[in-house]
Design a protein around this motif. Structure first.
Motif, PDB file in Angstrom:
ATOM      1  N   ILE A   1      14.596  32.824 -23.731  1.00  0.00           N
ATOM      2  CA  ILE A   1      13.360  32.334 -23.144  1.00  0.00           C
ATOM      3  C   ILE A   1      12.887  31.168 -24.015  1.00  0.00           C
ATOM      4  O   ILE A   1      12.930  31.255 -25.237  1.00  0.00           O
ATOM      5  CB  ILE A   1      12.269  33.426 -23.105  1.00  0.00           C
ATOM      6  CG1 ILE A   1      12.794  34.688 -22.425  1.00  0.00           C
ATOM      7  CG2 ILE A   1      11.008  32.904 -22.422  1.00  0.00           C
ATOM      8  CD1 ILE A   1      13.154  34.525 -20.974  1.00  0.00           C
ATOM      9  N   GLU A   2      12.448  30.080 -23.386  1.00  0.00           N
ATOM     10  CA  GLU A   2      12.043  28.895 -24.138  1.00  0.00           C
ATOM     11  C   GLU A   2      10.530  28.750 -24.176  1.00  0.00           C
ATOM     12  O   GLU A   2       9.836  29.049 -23.202  1.00  0.00           O
ATOM     13  CB  GLU A   2      12.661  27.633 -23.529  1.00  0.00           C
ATOM     14  CG  GLU A   2      14.180  27.612 -23.590  1.00  0.00           C
ATOM     15  CD  GLU A   2      14.759  26.332 -23.019  1.00  0.00           C
ATOM     16  OE1 GLU A   2      14.050  25.295 -23.026  1.00  0.00           O
ATOM     17  OE2 GLU A   2      15.920  26.356 -22.569  1.00  0.00           O
ATOM     18  N   PHE A   3      10.034  28.278 -25.312  1.00  0.00           N
ATOM     19  CA  PHE A   3       8.632  27.893 -25.439  1.00  0.00           C
ATOM     20  C   PHE A   3       8.583  26.558 -26.155  1.00  0.00           C
ATOM     21  O   PHE A   3       8.970  26.453 -27.320  1.00  0.00           O
ATOM     22  CB  PHE A   3       7.818  28.929 -26.219  1.00  0.00           C
ATOM     23  CG  PHE A   3       6.353  28.578 -26.293  1.00  0.00           C
ATOM     24  CD1 PHE A   3       5.491  28.957 -25.275  1.00  0.00           C
ATOM     25  CD2 PHE A   3       5.842  27.834 -27.347  1.00  0.00           C
ATOM     26  CE1 PHE A   3       4.147  28.602 -25.308  1.00  0.00           C
ATOM     27  CE2 PHE A   3       4.505  27.484 -27.400  1.00  0.00           C
ATOM     28  CZ  PHE A   3       3.650  27.872 -26.370  1.00  0.00           C
ATOM     29  N   SER A   4       8.113  25.535 -25.462  1.00  0.00           N
ATOM     30  CA  SER A   4       8.034  24.192 -26.041  1.00  0.00           C
ATOM     31  C   SER A   4       6.580  23.776 -26.204  1.00  0.00           C
ATOM     32  O   SER A   4       5.660  24.449 -25.730  1.00  0.00           O
ATOM     33  CB  SER A   4       8.757  23.186 -25.136  1.00  0.00           C
ATOM     34  OG  SER A   4       8.113  23.115 -23.876  1.00  0.00           O
ATOM     35  N   GLY A   5       6.382  22.666 -26.890  1.00  0.00           N
ATOM     36  CA  GLY A   5       5.036  22.111 -27.020  1.00  0.00           C
ATOM     37  C   GLY A   5       4.303  22.469 -28.292  1.00  0.00           C
ATOM     38  O   GLY A   5       3.092  22.237 -28.398  1.00  0.00           O
ATOM     39  N   ILE A   6       5.003  23.031 -29.284  1.00  0.00           N
ATOM     40  CA  ILE A   6       4.351  23.276 -30.581  1.00  0.00           C
ATOM     41  C   ILE A   6       4.143  21.921 -31.250  1.00  0.00           C
ATOM     42  O   ILE A   6       5.087  21.198 -31.530  1.00  0.00           O
ATOM     43  CB  ILE A   6       5.188  24.214 -31.464  1.00  0.00           C
ATOM     44  CG1 ILE A   6       5.313  25.588 -30.798  1.00  0.00           C
ATOM     45  CG2 ILE A   6       4.559  24.349 -32.853  1.00  0.00           C
ATOM     46  CD1 ILE A   6       6.161  26.566 -31.570  1.00  0.00           C
ATOM     47  N   GLU A   7       2.874  21.583 -31.487  1.00  0.00           N
ATOM     48  CA  GLU A   7       2.522  20.256 -31.935  1.00  0.00           C
ATOM     49  C   GLU A   7       2.546  20.143 -33.470  1.00  0.00           C
ATOM     50  O   GLU A   7       2.579  21.150 -34.163  1.00  0.00           O
ATOM     51  CB  GLU A   7       1.132  19.885 -31.414  1.00  0.00           C
ATOM     52  CG  GLU A   7       0.032  20.857 -31.783  1.00  0.00           C
ATOM     53  CD  GLU A   7      -0.117  22.018 -30.823  1.00  0.00           C
ATOM     54  OE1 GLU A   7      -0.814  21.898 -29.818  1.00  0.00           O
ATOM     55  OE2 GLU A   7       0.467  23.073 -31.127  1.00  0.00           O
ATOM     56  N   PRO A   8       2.535  18.896 -33.977  1.00  0.00           N
ATOM     57  CA  PRO A   8       2.327  18.729 -35.420  1.00  0.00           C
ATOM     58  C   PRO A   8       1.009  19.381 -35.817  1.00  0.00           C
ATOM     59  O   PRO A   8       0.030  19.306 -35.064  1.00  0.00           O
ATOM     60  CB  PRO A   8       2.264  17.202 -35.581  1.00  0.00           C
ATOM     61  CG  PRO A   8       3.001  16.666 -34.391  1.00  0.00           C
ATOM     62  CD  PRO A   8       2.732  17.608 -33.273  1.00  0.00           C
ATOM     63  N   ASN A   9       0.986  20.003 -36.989  1.00  0.00           N
ATOM     64  CA  ASN A   9      -0.160  20.833 -37.371  1.00  0.00           C
ATOM     65  C   ASN A   9      -0.398  21.866 -36.264  1.00  0.00           C
ATOM     66  O   ASN A   9      -1.375  21.774 -35.522  1.00  0.00           O
ATOM     67  CB  ASN A   9      -1.418  19.987 -37.605  1.00  0.00           C
ATOM     68  CG  ASN A   9      -1.223  18.937 -38.663  1.00  0.00           C
ATOM     69  OD1 ASN A   9      -0.816  19.229 -39.778  1.00  0.00           O
ATOM     70  ND2 ASN A   9      -1.475  17.677 -38.295  1.00  0.00           N
TER      71      ASN A   9
END
Length: 385
Positions: free
Chosen positions: A60-68
């Protein structure tokens, strides 16, 4: 040298082509949550390599973890992991993705308010899902330690946590994954690794010769290879040396048995929270100011640093200290990372807010001597203007 206990449980798979080996490192039948950032891994080929290596697993994929990495973003991943009954986490990216994944690992089975994990600096963590890492941005050392930093925009918080439970089980360090990094990210990573080393070295002598010599080797490597990485981004040997230097800077080896500082990071985190500067940018600003402000307390190490790292051969202590500070500032500037707040158009108008948050997050004095109070922190900020 002070007493210490060292445990490095992370298996490192270093070199080109090592992503394919992750399938042997993950338990058979594991249900994997693969976490990553804004999608750069799909452009540089890392995503395809990882997916191929995981072809025998349910992913399962989870994307969008931002800097900080932001608490609200990470909680979406926690909810997904709970819903899907995830049993293993694979972080693919740089320090922010790794840090965020560590929080996710600890939060999935946490009972109560998940923000307490961060507010307690990790002390409430009693278990976590296992984590693997494919590193694409050498900087934080998060691939081999139990540290993480999580932000919360609504409250302008940026807090660090530590737990042995979130140390990665394995980390893939393939230097070719860093070829496509933008120059600013390369520079930030080099500065971050340099300052991690600095925080554990630039204190006072305790006759820890191995730690000092190892740290000086990391400094020298970053000074030598950092500018080359900007000029020759696909030079494998350069990228390999920077990648391993960044890991060594904060995997625990340099910090055992010696006093540590971390005031630069504490102040830098507040600058990031207030002004949105990159972590590496804030460190380049704060470190020369702290070196000057604390020059008497750090005198012995500053002179050693000037002699062993910057090759100063004179006998004048004041000159040695000046060289240590000026050469460090010049190196950060050479990497394209300004060392003054004014370079970013920042004045002192928001200092009261920065200092208020610093006092809230760090009620005790900072520094290896615990002598940096809020007044001293303001003096350091003004030196950094």
């Amino acid at each position: 040298m002070n007493n210490f206990m060292l445990h490095l449980p992370t298996k490192v798979l270093f070199g080109a082509g090592q992503i394919a080996a992750i399938k042997q490192q993950i338990p058979t039948g594991a249900k994997i949550l693969m976490t990553y950032g804004g999608g750069s891994i799909k452009k540089n080929g890392v995503y395809d390599q990882v997916k191929q290596a995981l072809s025998d697993f349910e992913v399962i994929e989870f994307s969008g973890i931002e800097p900080n990495p932001q608490f609200d973003t990470l909680m979406k991943a926690v909810q997904l992991a709970r819903q899907e009954k995830i049993t293993f986490l694979l972080a693919v990216g740089g320090g922010s993705v790794l840090d965020g994944t560590k929080f996710i690992a600890a939060a999935i089975h946490h009972q109560g308010d998940e923000w307490e994990i961060v507010k307690s600096h990790g002390q409430v963590i009693t278990q976590a899902l296992p984590i693997g890492v494919v590193l694409t941005l050498p900087a934080t050392g998060s691939e081999m330690n139990g540290n993480a930093v999580v932000s919360r925009k609504a409250t302008q918080d940026k807090l660090g946590l530590f737990s042995v439970y979130v140390k990665p089980q394995f980390s893939v360090l393939d230097p070719t994954t860093t070829y496509s990094l933008p120059p600013k990210q390369t520079a930030n990573g080099v500065v971050d690794a340099f300052v991690h080393t600095f925080e554990q070295y630039m204190t006072y002598p305790v006759n820890a010769k191995i730690q000092d010599r190892f740290a000086e080797g990391v400094f020298a490597t970053l000074i030598e290879e950092g500018p080359k990485a900007l000029a020759e981004p696909e030079n494998y040997d350069v990228r390999a040396n920077i990648m391993w230097a960044a890991t060594m800077a904060l995997n625990g080896i340099l910090g055992v048995g010696v006093p540590q500082d971390w005031a630069s990071h504490a102040i830098g985190h507040e600058l990031t929270a207030q002004y949105g500067l990159d972590h590496g940018q804030t460190l380049a600003i704060v470190v020369p100011a702290i070196m000057w402000h604390q020059r008497e307390n750090k005198k012995a190490k500053l002179i050693q640093f000037a002699q062993r790292v910057w090759c100063y051969q004179g006998n004048d202590e004041a000159e040695g200290i000046k060289i240590a500070i000026e050469k460090t500032r010049a190196f950060f500037e050479q990497m394209g990372t300004p060392t003054r707040l004014s370079a970013y158009g920042i004045d002192d108008s928001q200092f009261p807010t920065v200092l208020k948050k610093l006092a809230e997050h760090r009620p005790d004095n900072l520094g290896e001597h615990k002598n940096i109070d809020i007044k001293a922190a303001e003096e350091i900020l003004r030196l950094a203007l």
